[in-house]
Design an enzyme around this catalytic site. Structure first.
Site, PDB file in Angstrom:
ATOM      1  N   LYS A   1       0.839  -1.204   0.000  1.00 34.55           N
ATOM      2  CA  LYS A   1       0.000   0.000   0.000  1.00 34.55           C
ATOM      3  C   LYS A   1       0.876   1.257   0.000  1.00 34.55           C
ATOM      4  O   LYS A   1       2.073   1.193   0.295  1.00 34.55           O
ATOM      5  CB  LYS A   1      -0.905  -0.020   1.237  1.00 34.55           C
ATOM      6  CG  LYS A   1      -0.150  -0.027   2.563  1.00 34.55           C
ATOM      7  CD  LYS A   1      -1.068  -0.366   3.739  1.00 34.55           C
ATOM      8  CE  LYS A   1      -0.281  -0.454   5.036  1.00 34.55           C
ATOM      9  NZ  LYS A   1      -1.121  -0.976   6.143  1.00 34.55           N
TER      10      LYS A   1
ATOM     11  N   TYR B   1      17.945  29.231   8.777  1.00 37.20           N
ATOM     12  CA  TYR B   1      16.731  29.960   9.152  1.00 37.20           C
ATOM     13  C   TYR B   1      16.561  30.007  10.666  1.00 37.20           C
ATOM     14  O   TYR B   1      16.737  28.999  11.348  1.00 37.20           O
ATOM     15  CB  TYR B   1      15.494  29.282   8.556  1.00 37.20           C
ATOM     16  CG  TYR B   1      15.336  29.485   7.064  1.00 37.20           C
ATOM     17  CD1 TYR B   1      15.206  30.750   6.515  1.00 37.20           C
ATOM     18  CD2 TYR B   1      15.308  28.376   6.219  1.00 37.20           C
ATOM     19  CE1 TYR B   1      15.042  30.926   5.149  1.00 37.20           C
ATOM     20  CE2 TYR B   1      15.140  28.538   4.851  1.00 37.20           C
ATOM     21  CZ  TYR B   1      15.009  29.821   4.323  1.00 37.20           C
ATOM     22  OH  TYR B   1      14.851  29.982   2.981  1.00 37.20           O
TER      23      TYR B   1
HETATM   24  C1  PLP Z   1      -0.363  -1.998   6.748  1.00 36.88           C
HETATM   25  C2  PLP Z   1      -0.888  -3.286   7.230  1.00 36.88           C
HETATM   26  C3  PLP Z   1      -0.040  -4.398   7.384  1.00 36.88           C
HETATM   27  C4  PLP Z   1       1.467  -4.295   7.247  1.00 36.88           C
HETATM   28  O1  PLP Z   1       1.997  -3.741   8.419  1.00 36.88           O
HETATM   29  P1  PLP Z   1       3.586  -3.581   8.592  1.00 36.88           P
HETATM   30  O2  PLP Z   1       3.771  -3.184   9.997  1.00 36.88           O
HETATM   31  O3  PLP Z   1       3.999  -2.534   7.619  1.00 36.88           O
HETATM   32  O4  PLP Z   1       4.165  -4.905   8.269  1.00 36.88           O
HETATM   33  C5  PLP Z   1      -0.615  -5.604   7.708  1.00 36.88           C
HETATM   34  N1  PLP Z   1      -1.951  -5.720   7.892  1.00 36.88           N
HETATM   35  C6  PLP Z   1      -2.779  -4.680   7.782  1.00 36.88           C
HETATM   36  C7  PLP Z   1      -4.233  -4.871   8.021  1.00 36.88           C
HETATM   37  C8  PLP Z   1      -2.293  -3.429   7.451  1.00 36.88           C
HETATM   38  O5  PLP Z   1      -3.120  -2.382   7.367  1.00 36.88           O
END
Ligand code: PLP
Length: 362
Positions: free
Chosen positions: A35, A257
């Site tokens: 994702k 800055y």
């Molecule tokens: C994002 C997500 C994962 C992966 O989690 P990580 O900590 O990046 O391995 C797994 N299951 C769900 C439901 C998620 O939303």
């Protein structure tokens, strides 16, 4: 000559990390979570490398799944949050996407749909995260309705998600697992619970499907805390740049800055062409480590949009053109994220379009 700031992507490291995931969970299938543009790494590049090595992939929404389909990825893809409107179910059926069902509205949409093909569903149980998922007491009823629904291929995979698997000292994960066991015992279903920290540190959470995301990119979900399995990961992304200017400043001179850093001794300042416009966090304060010629030096002065300034007084002969690493190989992203008040997940995922992704190891 182009601007030297770029995110170098090491695909050999990616293969190493996914092999480690499979090795640590030998009895589980692997669902690679890609994702958010594969946590900023580039979803298509990462998915192409992962596809022959995993059993399925997962994304947050239909658009992310379709990007992968349009790039020729054929693996099953789970929509982790399910669909956001009933019409998405038809697209899911056409494109061989799997859907999460985590509430009564989504179940209703599934039951009322008239799909060309039944879907593989995942039923999500809320074991304590209280974000998505059905109440444990109602899990069996949901399970039976999905299993008996003509728009479902049969039994759903039953899943849950951990709130605190990265905190191995707390008993939260054990309590979530105990509840998950209790709820799923009568169902005779395939099960899935482990995210990256679950996979790395909680073998009892592996079940039938593991769902690693962050660990695939080679960084420890435990931050800078030591964890033996996480120590075997190799970072996929190295954010690189170069020194573009070097100057001497006198005691009492300020840099950048707001004059937020002032020299307490005669100092040498290297200016590096990378800034928050390239994904380097503006909240990183004085002292945040930066690798210059492979050696750590402290950030000195505020992060600008396009540049940072580093105190290289204690390094030898730093000059224009010298290589700089902001995180990745030699400098874990957590070491930058923590002083910036965030986690590596966020720094990687927020990497902007502006920063070129360059595959350096095929
Ligand atoms: C994002 C997500 C994962 C992966 O989690 P990580 O900590 O990046 O391995 C797994 N299951 C769900 C439901 C998620 O939303």
């Amino acid at each position: 000559m182009s601007r030297p700031s770029q995110a170098r992507l090491d695909l050999a490291a990616l293969r190493h990390n996914v092999a480690l995931a499979a090795e640590l969970a030998p009895n589980a299938k692997v669902m690679a979570v890609v994702k958010a543009n594969a946590y900023g790494h580039g979803a298509v590049t990462m998915a192409r490398e992962l596809e022959p090595r995993v059993d399925a992939m997962a994304v947050a929404c239909l658009e992310e799944a379709l990007e992968l389909r349009e790039s020729g990825i054929h693996a099953p893809i789970l929509l982790l949050e399910g669909v956001f409107e009933p019409a998405e179910l038809e697209v899911a059926a056409r494109e061989n996407l799997w859907v999460t069902v985590d509430n009564a509205v989504q179940l209703d949409w599934l039951e009322r749909a008239r799909l060309a093909k039944p879907l593989q569903c995942w039923l999500k149980i809320d074991t304590g995260m209280h974000r998505l998922g059905v109440e444990p007491a109602r899990a069996q009823a949901y399970f039976e309705r999905i299993a008996g629904c003509s728009n479902s291929v049969g039994k759903p995979v039953v899943s849950t998600h951990f709130s605190s698997a990265d905190e191995t000292e707390r008993d939260t994960t054990q309590r979530q697992l105990a509840l998950f066991e209790q709820v799923t015992a009568p169902l005779a279903a395939l099960r899935s619970a482990a995210n990256s920290p679950g996979l790395l540190a909680w073998p009892a959470s592996h079940y039938d499907w593991v769902r690693p995301g962050y660990m695939l990119w080679g960084n420890s979900p435990f931050g800078s805390a030591l964890q033996a399995n996480a120590a075997r990961l190799r970072p996929v992304m190295t954010l690189c740049s170069a020194v573009i200017s070097v100057r001497e400043v006198a005691t009492g001179d300020s840099v950048g800055y707001g004059e937020s850093w002032t020299a307490s001794r005669p100092s040498r300042i290297a200016t590096v062409t990378v800034g928050y416009g390239d994904g380097y966090p503006r909240t990183a304060g004085n002292g945040t480590p930066v690798l210059v010629n492979g050696r750590r030096a402290p950030l000195a002065g505020r992060v600008s949009m396009d540049m940072i300034t580093v105190d290289v007084t204690d390094l030898e002969a730093v000059k224009v053109g010298d290589p700089v690493v902001l995180w990745g190989e030699g400098l874990p992203v957590a070491d930058v994220a923590e002083p910036a008040g965030t986690i590596g997940y966020e720094l990687l995922t927020r990497m902007p379009q502006r920063c070129p992704r360059v595959v350096v190891s095929a």
